[in-house]
Design an enzyme around this catalytic site. Sequence first.
Site, mmCIF file in Angstrom:
data_model
loop_
_atom_site.group_PDB
_atom_site.id
_atom_site.type_symbol
_atom_site.label_atom_id
_atom_site.label_comp_id
_atom_site.label_asym_id
_atom_site.label_seq_id
_atom_site.Cartn_x
_atom_site.Cartn_y
_atom_site.Cartn_z
ATOM 1 N N SER A 7 0.853 -1.374 0.067
ATOM 2 C CA SER A 7 0.035 0.026 0.055
ATOM 3 C C SER A 7 0.756 1.265 -0.008
ATOM 4 O O SER A 7 0.457 2.228 -0.816
ATOM 5 C CB SER A 7 -1.042 0.103 1.087
ATOM 6 O OG SER A 7 -1.881 -0.894 1.106
ATOM 7 N N HIS A 62 -17.037 5.119 11.756
ATOM 8 C CA HIS A 62 -17.928 3.984 12.617
ATOM 9 C C HIS A 62 -17.798 4.566 13.897
ATOM 10 O O HIS A 62 -16.555 4.678 14.579
ATOM 11 C CB HIS A 62 -17.677 2.588 12.085
ATOM 12 C CG HIS A 62 -18.509 1.741 13.230
ATOM 13 N ND1 HIS A 62 -20.072 1.890 13.257
ATOM 14 C CD2 HIS A 62 -18.199 0.275 13.732
ATOM 15 C CE1 HIS A 62 -20.478 0.770 13.967
ATOM 16 N NE2 HIS A 62 -19.253 -0.192 13.983
ATOM 17 N N GLU A 181 -32.935 -20.051 -6.984
ATOM 18 C CA GLU A 181 -34.076 -19.457 -6.624
ATOM 19 C C GLU A 181 -33.923 -18.851 -5.354
ATOM 20 O O GLU A 181 -34.544 -17.839 -5.097
ATOM 21 C CB GLU A 181 -35.097 -20.688 -6.275
ATOM 22 C CG GLU A 181 -35.681 -21.179 -7.582
ATOM 23 C CD GLU A 181 -36.438 -20.339 -8.355
ATOM 24 O OE1 GLU A 181 -36.947 -19.483 -7.817
ATOM 25 O OE2 GLU A 181 -36.376 -20.526 -9.468
#
Length: 286
Positions: A7, A62, A181
């Site tokens: 990062s 948060h 489904e």
Amino acid sequence: MKPGSKSWKKAESDGLEVGTVSEVSESSDLIMMLLPDTIQPQVYKESIEKHMNENKTLMFAHGFNIHYNTIKPPSNVDVVMVAPKAPGHRMREVFTKGSGVPGLLAIHQNPSGNAISTGLAYAKAVGCTRAGVLTTTFKEETETDLFGEQAVLCGGTAQLVKYAFETLVEAGYQPESAYFECLHELKLIVDLMYQGGLDYMRYSISTTAEYGDLTRGPVIIDESVKENMQKVLQDIQDGSFAREWITENDEGLHKFNELRKENSSHPIEVIGKELRGMMPFLNDSE
């Protein structure tokens, strides 16, 4: 960031100035906490707390650690929350398309008198004001967020889908049919709810489906489910869930990892992976 991490290198390649948490906390006026809830207290204690002063604003996405008192900022620091109502990658995707996701704004401390304007400015910068920003409290955001995740958005929905899948397969139906489904088509229904609420969803489906919804829905999700939800909410309100989750992290996440592994090997995941492999359009971000 951790020096040498992927990062770190990526941020530098994007032209950003990068530093450790301690370095950035010392030089920044506004510090936004975006780490996982259970990691924040240690990082705050080790790298941020020593740099807190009256010129700083401590922000959260948060309210967990402020509400449950695992982070206790000094009284002379503004403490603000802007909580976007979407996962991070979805928030970024919507932002790059010129829109935004709704956000919640809460103020825990406001010694400077500027906490509200700071929060609104941040909300505008990340795109939340394009969709709407509502005021709340750290308590309300934390407790409703945890409850929504556990009762409906993640826990309740995932368990309902699994039980429905198992019911059809145990009755002799093909797992492929059960998957479509009970899981695949769920997105179509949720999209209708998202667009226009329950009434619009019912307007859009067949009258057969609507009648089944209105008469059999309360059979499946009866008063006992609501009673269970109230128990879950009580655990959130009295801090039981927070203490349990913090302890689970402190003890090495053994239960969490076991449950994750167990659920990942469920037949609905096995057949789902196979079927999704036949539907490349699902990976089309557009």
